[in-house]
Enzyme design. Structure first.
Site, PDB file in Angstrom:
ATOM      1  N   ARG A 107      -2.108 -23.020 -11.092  1.00 36.87           N
ATOM      2  CA  ARG A 107      -0.993 -23.300 -10.206  1.00 36.87           C
ATOM      3  C   ARG A 107      -1.183 -22.612  -8.870  1.00 36.87           C
ATOM      4  O   ARG A 107      -1.448 -21.417  -8.812  1.00 36.87           O
ATOM      5  CB  ARG A 107       0.323 -22.832 -10.850  1.00 36.87           C
ATOM      6  CG  ARG A 107       1.559 -23.202 -10.050  1.00 36.87           C
ATOM      7  CD  ARG A 107       2.831 -22.800 -10.758  1.00 36.87           C
ATOM      8  NE  ARG A 107       3.032 -21.355 -10.750  1.00 36.87           N
ATOM      9  CZ  ARG A 107       4.190 -20.767 -11.023  1.00 36.87           C
ATOM     10  NH1 ARG A 107       5.221 -21.489 -11.380  1.00 36.87           N
ATOM     11  NH2 ARG A 107       4.307 -19.460 -10.992  1.00 36.87           N
ATOM     12  N   THR A 111       2.446 -23.386  -3.249  1.00 42.13           N
ATOM     13  CA  THR A 111       3.067 -24.701  -3.413  1.00 42.13           C
ATOM     14  C   THR A 111       3.578 -24.942  -4.829  1.00 42.13           C
ATOM     15  O   THR A 111       4.381 -25.857  -5.056  1.00 42.13           O
ATOM     16  CB  THR A 111       2.061 -25.823  -3.074  1.00 42.13           C
ATOM     17  OG1 THR A 111       1.013 -25.815  -4.052  1.00 42.13           O
ATOM     18  CG2 THR A 111       1.472 -25.618  -1.688  1.00 42.13           C
ATOM     19  N   ASP A 203       5.256 -14.307 -17.845  1.00 42.49           N
ATOM     20  CA  ASP A 203       4.036 -15.111 -17.805  1.00 42.49           C
ATOM     21  C   ASP A 203       3.416 -15.145 -19.201  1.00 42.49           C
ATOM     22  O   ASP A 203       2.903 -14.135 -19.692  1.00 42.49           O
ATOM     23  CB  ASP A 203       3.054 -14.517 -16.792  1.00 42.49           C
ATOM     24  CG  ASP A 203       1.834 -15.406 -16.575  1.00 42.49           C
ATOM     25  OD1 ASP A 203       1.088 -15.645 -17.545  1.00 42.49           O
ATOM     26  OD2 ASP A 203       1.625 -15.853 -15.438  1.00 42.49           O
ATOM     27  N   ASP A 206      -0.377 -14.076 -19.470  1.00 43.95           N
ATOM     28  CA  ASP A 206      -0.571 -12.620 -19.361  1.00 43.95           C
ATOM     29  C   ASP A 206      -0.141 -11.906 -20.628  1.00 43.95           C
ATOM     30  O   ASP A 206      -0.807 -10.964 -21.098  1.00 43.95           O
ATOM     31  CB  ASP A 206       0.219 -12.068 -18.179  1.00 43.95           C
ATOM     32  CG  ASP A 206      -0.471 -12.356 -16.842  1.00 43.95           C
ATOM     33  OD1 ASP A 206      -1.656 -12.704 -16.840  1.00 43.95           O
ATOM     34  OD2 ASP A 206       0.207 -12.230 -15.797  1.00 43.95           O
TER      35      ASP A 206
END
Length: 212
Positions: A107, A111, A203, A206
């Site tokens: 990603r 944006t 996340d 992670d």
């Protein structure tokens, strides 16, 4: 959010209990990874309830009988790298013969748009039931692009499994691929300005792999 025909939000108490444990910021890497596998197995049990079977002859210690086995080509599990890898083992416990593909997406931090960097799918992909995995369905961009890619390679029967989703991502995936069944553990409140699911669980990649 409104009910969508191809979206199944799973409500089993065991599943919801384990998702709450995932959310906890104090849950460590090893426990988080194990929970993701367990949740994937529970979700797959529901997602695969329409598998077709065929009867074969089986000899028990008592006698011969006709008993059902899964029919046709075996499944393909296609995780979206890297977090989707965390769900693969849980599904494989139910279907050990499933083939594994991989789709790499990242990603853009500014944006929030997904970009593909890798795609390897089992062959013949068009004859398989394909289960795409990603723990988080946020904007829906990665899932949409991954399924687009699979369809371009000939994939037809596709299911998508996530653990947590945002309403925005669920709607986007539904609109882009209304033919794909979406199985999700919990639909959360919203995306924040950084496109993170709230309340979410941070996340997932992670936390699965112990990176920052």
């Amino acid at each position: 959010m409104e009910k969508l025909d191809n979206v199944v939000e799973l409500t089993h108490p065991l599943l919801q209990h384990k998702i709450t444990m995932l959310r906890d910021k104090n849950t460590g890497t090893a426990e988080f990874r194990a929970l993701v596998e367990e949740i994937a197995m529970l979700e797959a049990f529901e997602a695969l309830n329409d598998l077709q079977t065929v009867d074969i002859e089986c000899e028990t210690p008592i006698e011969k009988c006709m008993a059902p086995v899964i029919a046709g080509r075996k499944m393909a599990i296609v995780p979206i790298l890297r977090a989707g890898l965390g769900m693969v083992n849980g599904i494989q416990r139910l279907v050990p013969t499933a083939k594994i593909g991989h789709i790499g997406m990242y990603r853009d931090e500014e944006t929030h748009e997904p970009h593909e960097y890798y795609c390897k799918l089992p062959s013949p992909i068009e004859e398989r039931l394909i289960v795409v995995t990603d723990p988080m369905l946020a904007t829906g961009g990665s899932a949409i692009d991954a399924i687009n890619l699979i369809k371009q390679h000939g994939g037809k029967r596709i299911k998508f499994m996530a653990i947590i989703g945002a309403p925005e991502g669920v709607r986007a995936l539904h609109e882009a691929h209304p033919d794909v069944q979406i199985y999700i553990g919990h639909i959360d409140r919203e995306l924040n300005a950084d496109a993170y699911i709230c309340p979410g669980l941070g996340d997932a990649g992670d936390r699965i792999f112990g990176t920052k």
